[in-house]
Design a protein around this motif. Structure first.
Motif, PDB file in Angstrom:
ATOM      1  N   LEU A 289       1.203  -0.966  -0.193  1.00  0.00           N
ATOM      2  CA  LEU A 289       0.058  -0.206  -0.315  1.00  0.00           C
ATOM      3  C   LEU A 289       1.267   1.400  -0.042  1.00  0.00           C
ATOM      4  O   LEU A 289       0.850   2.325  -0.472  1.00  0.00           O
ATOM      5  N   GLY A 290       1.948   1.621   0.572  1.00  0.00           N
ATOM      6  CA  GLY A 290       3.481   1.997   1.025  1.00  0.00           C
ATOM      7  C   GLY A 290       3.578   2.925  -0.823  1.00  0.00           C
ATOM      8  O   GLY A 290       3.585   3.783  -0.916  1.00  0.00           O
ATOM      9  N   ALA A 291       3.608   1.787  -1.312  1.00  0.00           N
ATOM     10  CA  ALA A 291       4.338   2.040  -2.728  1.00  0.00           C
ATOM     11  C   ALA A 291       2.983   2.323  -3.791  1.00  0.00           C
ATOM     12  O   ALA A 291       3.428   3.158  -4.534  1.00  0.00           O
ATOM     13  N   TYR A 292       2.057   1.799  -3.417  1.00  0.00           N
ATOM     14  CA  TYR A 292       0.211   2.653  -4.169  1.00  0.00           C
ATOM     15  C   TYR A 292       0.373   4.063  -4.165  1.00  0.00           C
ATOM     16  O   TYR A 292       0.377   4.780  -4.670  1.00  0.00           O
ATOM     17  N   LEU A 293       0.322   4.115  -2.444  1.00  0.00           N
ATOM     18  CA  LEU A 293       0.621   5.567  -2.354  1.00  0.00           C
ATOM     19  C   LEU A 293       1.715   6.980  -2.645  1.00  0.00           C
ATOM     20  O   LEU A 293       1.540   7.608  -3.533  1.00  0.00           O
ATOM     21  N   ALA A 294       3.078   5.889  -3.295  1.00  0.00           N
ATOM     22  CA  ALA A 294       3.771   6.567  -3.788  1.00  0.00           C
ATOM     23  C   ALA A 294       4.113   6.772  -5.060  1.00  0.00           C
ATOM     24  O   ALA A 294       4.315   7.753  -5.213  1.00  0.00           O
ATOM     25  N   GLY A 295       3.069   5.792  -5.352  1.00  0.00           N
ATOM     26  CA  GLY A 295       3.179   6.057  -7.014  1.00  0.00           C
ATOM     27  C   GLY A 295       2.418   7.211  -7.279  1.00  0.00           C
ATOM     28  O   GLY A 295       2.474   7.408  -8.472  1.00  0.00           O
ATOM     29  N   MET A 296       1.228   7.695  -6.877  1.00  0.00           N
ATOM     30  CA  MET A 296       0.282   7.914  -6.728  1.00  0.00           C
ATOM     31  C   MET A 296       0.485   9.872  -6.824  1.00  0.00           C
ATOM     32  O   MET A 296       0.649  10.643  -7.429  1.00  0.00           O
ATOM     33  N   ALA A 297       1.402   9.548  -5.525  1.00  0.00           N
ATOM     34  CA  ALA A 297       2.586  11.187  -4.898  1.00  0.00           C
ATOM     35  C   ALA A 297       3.358  11.561  -6.254  1.00  0.00           C
ATOM     36  O   ALA A 297       3.724  12.213  -6.760  1.00  0.00           O
ATOM     37  N   ARG A 298       3.684  10.260  -6.603  1.00  0.00           N
ATOM     38  CA  ARG A 298       4.700  10.954  -7.799  1.00  0.00           C
ATOM     39  C   ARG A 298       4.374  11.118  -8.990  1.00  0.00           C
ATOM     40  O   ARG A 298       4.409  12.024  -9.764  1.00  0.00           O
ATOM     41  N   HIS A 299       2.986  10.509  -9.213  1.00  0.00           N
ATOM     42  CA  HIS A 299       2.000  11.332 -10.814  1.00  0.00           C
ATOM     43  C   HIS A 299       1.998  12.684 -10.216  1.00  0.00           C
ATOM     44  O   HIS A 299       1.597  13.384 -11.345  1.00  0.00           O
ATOM     45  N   GLN A 300       1.416  12.769  -9.204  1.00  0.00           N
ATOM     46  CA  GLN A 300       1.136  14.377  -8.939  1.00  0.00           C
ATOM     47  C   GLN A 300       2.346  15.177  -8.498  1.00  0.00           C
ATOM     48  O   GLN A 300       2.580  16.424  -9.762  1.00  0.00           O
ATOM     49  N   VAL A 301       3.627  14.977  -8.096  1.00  0.00           N
ATOM     50  CA  VAL A 301       4.374  16.014  -8.342  1.00  0.00           C
ATOM     51  C   VAL A 301       5.247  15.955 -10.084  1.00  0.00           C
ATOM     52  O   VAL A 301       5.624  16.452 -10.085  1.00  0.00           O
ATOM     53  N   LEU A 302       5.446  14.732 -11.051  1.00  0.00           N
ATOM     54  CA  LEU A 302       5.589  14.662 -12.219  1.00  0.00           C
ATOM     55  C   LEU A 302       4.270  15.339 -12.669  1.00  0.00           C
ATOM     56  O   LEU A 302       4.732  16.436 -13.280  1.00  0.00           O
ATOM     57  N   SER A 303       3.415  15.818 -12.338  1.00  0.00           N
ATOM     58  CA  SER A 303       1.876  16.629 -12.934  1.00  0.00           C
ATOM     59  C   SER A 303       3.315  17.658 -12.565  1.00  0.00           C
ATOM     60  O   SER A 303       2.562  19.126 -14.138  1.00  0.00           O
ATOM     61  N   GLN A 304       3.478  18.311 -11.748  1.00  0.00           N
ATOM     62  CA  GLN A 304       3.379  19.725 -11.164  1.00  0.00           C
ATOM     63  C   GLN A 304       4.728  19.960 -12.203  1.00  0.00           C
ATOM     64  O   GLN A 304       5.216  21.231 -12.603  1.00  0.00           O
ATOM     65  N   TRP A 305       5.508  19.076 -12.032  1.00  0.00           N
ATOM     66  CA  TRP A 305       6.715  19.431 -12.492  1.00  0.00           C
ATOM     67  C   TRP A 305       6.519  19.592 -14.698  1.00  0.00           C
ATOM     68  O   TRP A 305       7.412  21.138 -14.518  1.00  0.00           O
ATOM     69  N   ARG A 306       5.954  18.858 -14.600  1.00  0.00           N
ATOM     70  CA  ARG A 306       5.640  19.177 -16.340  1.00  0.00           C
ATOM     71  C   ARG A 306       4.693  21.095 -16.952  1.00  0.00           C
ATOM     72  O   ARG A 306       5.460  21.339 -17.225  1.00  0.00           O
ATOM     73  N   ASP A 307       4.380  20.765 -15.815  1.00  0.00           N
ATOM     74  CA  ASP A 307       3.033  22.358 -15.468  1.00  0.00           C
ATOM     75  C   ASP A 307       4.344  23.151 -15.801  1.00  0.00           C
ATOM     76  O   ASP A 307       3.735  24.144 -16.472  1.00  0.00           O
ATOM     77  N   THR A 308       5.510  22.832 -14.342  1.00  0.00           N
ATOM     78  CA  THR A 308       6.283  24.308 -14.679  1.00  0.00           C
ATOM     79  C   THR A 308       7.038  24.174 -15.633  1.00  0.00           C
ATOM     80  O   THR A 308       7.364  25.585 -16.118  1.00  0.00           O
ATOM     81  N   ARG A 309       7.504  23.308 -16.228  1.00  0.00           N
ATOM     82  CA  ARG A 309       8.883  22.701 -16.784  1.00  0.00           C
ATOM     83  C   ARG A 309      10.408  23.237 -17.066  1.00  0.00           C
ATOM     84  O   ARG A 309      10.388  23.668 -17.363  1.00  0.00           O
ATOM     85  N   ARG A 310       9.643  22.773 -14.974  1.00  0.00           N
ATOM     86  CA  ARG A 310      11.528  23.249 -15.267  1.00  0.00           C
ATOM     87  C   ARG A 310      11.549  22.251 -13.825  1.00  0.00           C
ATOM     88  O   ARG A 310      10.666  21.583 -13.032  1.00  0.00           O
ATOM     89  N   HIS A 311      12.918  22.150 -13.490  1.00  0.00           N
ATOM     90  CA  HIS A 311      13.143  20.675 -12.759  1.00  0.00           C
ATOM     91  C   HIS A 311      13.681  21.931 -10.779  1.00  0.00           C
ATOM     92  O   HIS A 311      14.363  22.605 -10.741  1.00  0.00           O
ATOM     93  N   VAL A 312      13.207  21.359  -9.958  1.00  0.00           N
ATOM     94  CA  VAL A 312      12.331  22.657  -8.925  1.00  0.00           C
ATOM     95  C   VAL A 312      13.670  21.336  -7.880  1.00  0.00           C
ATOM     96  O   VAL A 312      13.953  20.208  -8.012  1.00  0.00           O
ATOM     97  N   PRO A 313      14.847  22.331  -7.716  1.00  0.00           N
ATOM     98  CA  PRO A 313      15.766  21.671  -6.918  1.00  0.00           C
ATOM     99  C   PRO A 313      15.419  21.285  -4.872  1.00  0.00           C
ATOM    100  O   PRO A 313      14.799  21.607  -4.658  1.00  0.00           O
TER     101      PRO A 313
END
Length: 199
Positions: A85-109
């Motif tokens: 379940l932890g991996a499942y939740l991490a996967g959903m969090a990952r999608h959210q972070v990737l979505s934010q990252w793609r929206d900004t078009r830059r890598h956040v340090p």
């Protein structure tokens, strides 16, 4: 002793096995205490993972909130045969972070606040503590230099101590690809940290 332990980083101990299906069944029936138990148990690891990827506390908190919101809306989507379940939740969090990252078009340090998680870094009361804090700052600076795929592989395997299979499932890649990314990440970190041997 791993290279991370030599630098003073100690990963959180893995959580004990729990009856995820029973908790999720209670969650589906509207039991708020089941959600509270799941949040207490899993949110810390999901947050640390999201923070290591996003490098921003607000983005990491958003990712955790989104992961648990999705779980609340569709607990039946969890399939234990595909990982914890932890991996499942991490996967959903990952999608959210990737979505934010793609929206900004830059890598956040990575945010320097990561260093303050360690009491020694927050209150250096001796030379040894100061040296440990400096080593950890060097470690995070080296992690900041990694590209996204390498940082993710390193975070999942070396920082969160997930199995290769679970880490690959979260990242949506094969185990072989994960191993390659992790190998390159470790090589780059060893070079950045000035170690004469591979970690």
């Amino acid at each position: 002793m791993t290279w991370l332990h030599r630098l003073g980083f100690v990963a959180p101990a893995p959580a004990a096995m729990h009856d995820d299906h029973a908790l999720l069944a209670r969650l589906s029936s509207g039991d708020a205490e089941a959600l509270a138990q799941l949040y207490r148990r899993e949110s810390g690891a999901v947050y640390r993972y999201a923070l290591a990827l996003a490098g921003d506390e607000a983005a990491a908190l958003d990712a955790v909130q989104e992961a648990f919101t999705q779980l609340l809306r569709g607990a039946q989507g969890f399939d234990a045969s595909r990982g914890s379940l932890g991996a499942y939740l991490a996967g959903m969090a990952r999608h959210q972070v990737l979505s934010q990252w793609r929206d900004t078009r830059r890598h956040v340090p990575l945010d320097d606040a990561l260093d303050h998680d360690d009491p020694a870094a927050a209150s250096p009361g001796s030379d040894a503590r100061l040296q440990q804090a400096q080593r950890q700052q060097g470690l995070w600076a080296a992690i900041r230099s990694l590209n996204w795929p390498q940082r993710e592989a390193l975070t999942l395997v070396d920082l969160q101590e997930r199995s290769y299979a679970e880490a690959a499932a979260i990242a949506g890649i094969s185990v072989d690809v994960l191993r390659t990314r992790l190998h390159r990440a470790r090589q780059r970190l060893a070079e950045a940290l000035g170690e004469g041997e591979r970690p």
